[in-house]
Design a protein around this motif. Sequence first.
Motif, PDB file in Angstrom:
ATOM      1  N   ARG A  29      50.041  34.343  35.222  1.00  0.00           N
ATOM      2  CA  ARG A  29      49.612  35.741  35.188  1.00  0.00           C
ATOM      3  C   ARG A  29      49.818  36.312  33.786  1.00  0.00           C
ATOM      4  O   ARG A  29      48.982  37.042  33.277  1.00  0.00           O
ATOM      5  N   ARG A  30      50.955  35.935  33.191  1.00  0.00           N
ATOM      6  CA  ARG A  30      51.212  36.383  31.827  1.00  0.00           C
ATOM      7  C   ARG A  30      50.103  35.937  30.888  1.00  0.00           C
ATOM      8  O   ARG A  30      49.678  36.677  30.015  1.00  0.00           O
ATOM      9  N   GLU A  33      47.019  37.855  31.487  1.00  0.00           N
ATOM     10  CA  GLU A  33      47.259  39.212  31.002  1.00  0.00           C
ATOM     11  C   GLU A  33      47.069  39.270  29.484  1.00  0.00           C
ATOM     12  O   GLU A  33      46.408  40.159  28.960  1.00  0.00           O
ATOM     13  N   ARG A  34      47.625  38.234  28.810  1.00  0.00           N
ATOM     14  CA  ARG A  34      47.525  38.224  27.359  1.00  0.00           C
ATOM     15  C   ARG A  34      46.071  38.125  26.911  1.00  0.00           C
ATOM     16  O   ARG A  34      45.650  38.816  25.980  1.00  0.00           O
ATOM     17  N   VAL A  37      44.493  41.529  27.442  1.00  0.00           N
ATOM     18  CA  VAL A  37      44.974  42.480  26.433  1.00  0.00           C
ATOM     19  C   VAL A  37      44.330  42.202  25.082  1.00  0.00           C
ATOM     20  O   VAL A  37      43.832  43.116  24.411  1.00  0.00           O
ATOM     21  N   ASN A  38      44.312  40.927  24.693  1.00  0.00           N
ATOM     22  CA  ASN A  38      43.705  40.579  23.407  1.00  0.00           C
ATOM     23  C   ASN A  38      42.236  40.995  23.349  1.00  0.00           C
ATOM     24  O   ASN A  38      41.775  41.531  22.346  1.00  0.00           O
ATOM     25  N   ILE A  40      40.690  43.391  25.099  1.00  0.00           N
ATOM     26  CA  ILE A  40      40.550  44.854  24.999  1.00  0.00           C
ATOM     27  C   ILE A  40      40.835  45.312  23.572  1.00  0.00           C
ATOM     28  O   ILE A  40      40.066  46.078  22.974  1.00  0.00           O
ATOM     29  N   LEU A  41      41.918  44.804  23.001  1.00  0.00           N
ATOM     30  CA  LEU A  41      42.292  45.222  21.643  1.00  0.00           C
ATOM     31  C   LEU A  41      41.214  44.859  20.636  1.00  0.00           C
ATOM     32  O   LEU A  41      40.862  45.657  19.768  1.00  0.00           O
TER      33      LEU A  41
END
Lengths: 300, 309
Positions: A29-30, A33-34, A37-38, A40-41
């Motif tokens: 999941r991490r 998630e990463r 996040v990457n 989106i950023l």
Amino acid sequence: MAVVSSPKPRVHGERVRSARERRVRTRSRRRTERIVVNTILLLIAVLFLVPLAWLVMASLNGTADLRVRVPHPMTLDNFHRVLNADMTYRPILNGLILCGGATALCVVCAVLAAYPLSRYESRYKRPFLLTILFTTGLPITAVMVPVYAMFVQVNLIDTMYGTILFLGSSALPFAIWLTKNFMDGVPLVLEEAAWTDGASSMQTLRRVVLPLMWPGITVVTIFTFLSMWGNFFVPFFLLLSPDQLPASVSILNFFSSRGTVEYGQLAAFSLLYSAPVVVLYAVMSKVLGGSSALGGALKG
Amino acid sequence: MTATYGPGAGTVPRPGGAPSRPGRTRRTLLRGLPVVPSVILMLLFLAGPIAYCVYYAFTDMRLTGASGTHFVGFGNFTKAFGDSNFRNAVELTLIFTVLSSIVGQNVLGLFLAALMRSASKSVRSTVSTVVVVSWVLPEVVAAYLLYAFFRREGELNAILHVLHLPQQNWLFTLPIVAVSLANVWRGTAFSMLVYSAALQEIPAEITEAAEVDGAGRWKRLWHVTLPMIRRSIGTNLMLNTLQTLSVFGLIFVMTRGGPGNRSETLPLYMYEQAFQDSLIGYGTAVALMLLAVGALFSVLYLRLLRTEV
């Protein structure tokens, strides 16, 4: 421990398995998630990048318009066209005189003022510092109309030194505040030795305190200079003759004086005018050790 | 006395023992001497204009016409509140501030700072470089870049076209939204830096404890993270708002307050009244109101800092 594990061994085993599963699940999941996040950023970064990309592309483009395109033809023509006395050299020189003069005035006064504020106790100190901090918050734009009227009355309008005096003074409150904070970080012990040897306070400031806080002075100087270099409305209000205008105001000419806008030249000039800012900012964050430190310093 | 050594802590040992009272006064004056140049400059060029501002605001001063300046009491203020252009400027300033500073810069800055904590290192440095570069560019340059971006034939419409979304002439149909977004583009870095610093100060154990207790992402954000950085949120909101209240160049270059007066915030309205219509007295009254709002926020900011120190 034994009480818990011996009657229900099965449960214990299940728990271990589920814990491991959970760990594996958490790890995967991490990872997802990463990735999310990457992504989106990076999308946000692209949105921020588009206008910047236009600046670089258009400056190299012989036929630039408002779109982000690969330069065609790729040329330095735009730079050649703007690199002359009227369009670039004089405005940049004016900006250097204006912002350099005002920065020098501001930093010298700020260092002098910060010394007693950092070193001595007085009942005027706290009200003074609060006033300074209060002034940093005032919208300077609002003061420009009375400043203009005042400058007309005392004949300071359209003079370089008048504008330097105003620019320097308006940057003073924040510069004093920042310098005082940096100076508070210099330990007193060395100064006491100097005092014992009979040095005056000004000698101590120059010989002992300033050499110890040069990173702070560098940051205050660069920060003050940058805020003035980018300042549009002060020279816009206070300087009138075209040959005195700094780059921040002369850039308006790309729109008004010619019928059609040469976007390529505008971009080339913007790049030349912005280059020192990016370099100085990089120097400043290096001195501060990472850009986040500036956020902390600005927070007060 | 030896116990109070250290920056800003107590008095410095003075050579010559405890002097008499007049001696002490003289010494205080002598020590305060280096502050004098700064005080003179600030009195002349900051306090002076503010005092002038208060005075002019009650007169009918003009730049043209030699009719002389008369005291008109609250005339300028009643005129302002009766003027629909002034009320329009106040509304637009509110929209601009809420949209670009309170919602845009603040939320996006916090969002970026929070996401960056769980992003990979290369992404983090790329994003922060890009965002910070758009912050350090001079105001006028930023204004031209975003002018190009929002124009009808600019890049935003091109992107929308590719995504099959409706396009429009942003600077004409939604000028206040365009300049607000421009201000978000330009100002988000500051909030991002402030929040990155604030989030770093939250001890990892606290968020971990909340996670172990089964608090989800949003619950953690709402009940743990936000309360812990509330002071930074306060300071950041104040500083953003103060900065946004005095934005002039960005809007001036992008739209000149137009079309008509549809992006004419208070600083631009003030400029138009004072210089284009040469009503210095009236323009100063508007400036005084802007200054008063700024002073109010500044005092709030000081109070916030005081609880922090």
